[in-house]
Design a protein around this motif. Structure first.
Motif, mmCIF file in Angstrom:
data_model
loop_
_atom_site.group_PDB
_atom_site.id
_atom_site.type_symbol
_atom_site.label_atom_id
_atom_site.label_comp_id
_atom_site.label_asym_id
_atom_site.label_seq_id
_atom_site.Cartn_x
_atom_site.Cartn_y
_atom_site.Cartn_z
ATOM 1 N N THR A 1 1.012 -1.079 0.058
ATOM 2 C CA THR A 1 0.075 -0.014 -0.164
ATOM 3 C C THR A 1 0.845 1.261 0.041
ATOM 4 O OG1 THR A 1 -1.905 -1.061 1.223
ATOM 5 C CG2 THR A 1 -1.852 1.230 1.147
ATOM 6 N N SER B 1 -1.105 9.137 -3.361
ATOM 7 C CA SER B 1 -1.132 9.045 -4.878
ATOM 8 C C SER B 1 -0.175 9.937 -5.301
ATOM 9 C CB SER B 1 -2.558 9.149 -5.165
ATOM 10 O OG SER B 1 -3.042 10.315 -4.780
ATOM 11 N N GLN C 1 -0.421 -2.287 -17.100
ATOM 12 C CA GLN C 1 -0.478 -1.285 -16.380
ATOM 13 C C GLN C 1 -1.603 -0.387 -16.514
ATOM 14 O OE1 GLN C 1 3.024 1.353 -16.057
ATOM 15 N NE2 GLN C 1 2.504 2.085 -14.092
ATOM 16 N N LYS D 1 0.163 1.021 -6.022
ATOM 17 C CA LYS D 1 -0.566 1.668 -7.069
ATOM 18 C C LYS D 1 0.438 3.046 -7.550
ATOM 19 C CE LYS D 1 -5.169 0.637 -6.072
ATOM 20 N NZ LYS D 1 -6.528 1.047 -5.862
ATOM 21 N N GLN E 1 -2.672 2.682 -11.834
ATOM 22 C CA GLN E 1 -2.284 1.567 -11.041
ATOM 23 C C GLN E 1 -0.909 1.021 -11.146
ATOM 24 O OE1 GLN E 1 -5.154 -1.404 -11.608
ATOM 25 N NE2 GLN E 1 -7.004 -0.233 -11.618
#
Lengths: 114, 116
Positions: A5, A9, B37, A106, B41
């Motif tokens: 995790t 972002s 991809q 991510k 993400q």
């Protein structure tokens, strides 16, 4: 279950200030962890890796990361950001087993302001 | 040393069409990987080859995706027919790994696929 995790972002810093990109992991095994960087229109490049040796790992371009088992964290830091550091950064966990496959977070997009 | 080469770099197709991507790994690298991809993400492994044999294809949607690595060098990934959700960057990587020990994966620049 094994997972990674990335807590942010997007991170924005000014040139010359410190960088902190946060990563937590979940693993049933003693983990191997990596940080990769992806510049626009370029391939992913390995920044550094932790494979159960020293908990403070030094990588390329002045980046380093500290493995903290008690916190299940592997945060990436750099003392002073440079404009060229602007990119996407991925925290990556190596799965157990013979294949050694990678599980990517991510991603965190790092912006560096002049 | 030449890196991992991929072509084309960009591809735009309509849904239900077919498309193929090509990858040339670093010379001497026994293991080859294809990743997908999706925007926003991290890459997700689709298939892993060891020489010309498949090691792991558990996340490959086999009803529409196929991949081969003839002669244990170059590889192609095909999608037929394409769906809108296949829009992504397809990354190829290679490594020296021939055992349980991890060896660094080297990534190509990717192919950006847009399905309209």
């Amino acid at each position: 279950a094994q997972s990674v995790t990335q807590l942010d972002s997007h991170v924005s810093v000014s040139e010359g200030t410190p960088v902190l990109l946060r990563c937590n992991y979940s693993s049933s095994y003693s983990p191997s962890l990596f940080w990769y960087v992806q510049h626009p229109n370029k391939g992913l490049q390995l920044l550094l890796k932790y494979t159960s040796a020293a908990t403070l790992v030094k990588g390329i371009n002045g980046f380093e990361a500290e493995f903290k088992k008690s916190e299940t964290s592997f945060h990436l830091t750099k003392p002073s950001a440079h404009m060229s550091d602007a990119a996407e950064y991925f925290c990556v966990l190596l799965t157990g087993g013979s294949q050694g496959n990678l599980i990517f977070g991510k991603g965190t997009k790092l912006s560096v302001k002049p | 040393e030449a890196g991992v080469a991929q072509s084309p770099r960009y591809k735009i197709i309509e849904k239900r069409q077919s498309v193929a991507f090509w990858c040339n790994p670093i010379s001497g690298h026994a293991t080859l990987y294809w990743y997908q991809q999706i925007l926003g993400q991290g890459p997700k492994l689709l298939i892993q080859f060891q020489n010309n044999g498949v090691v792991d294809d558990s996340q490959l949607p086999k009803d529409r995706f196929s991949a081969e690595r003839l002669k244990g060098v170059d590889s192609t990934l095909k999608i037929q027919p394409a769906k809108l959700e296949d829009s992504a960057v397809y990354l190829c990587a290679s490594s020296l790994a021939t055992s349980r020990m991890y060896n660094e994966q080297f990534f190509g620049p990717g192919t950006r696929l847009t399905v309209l």
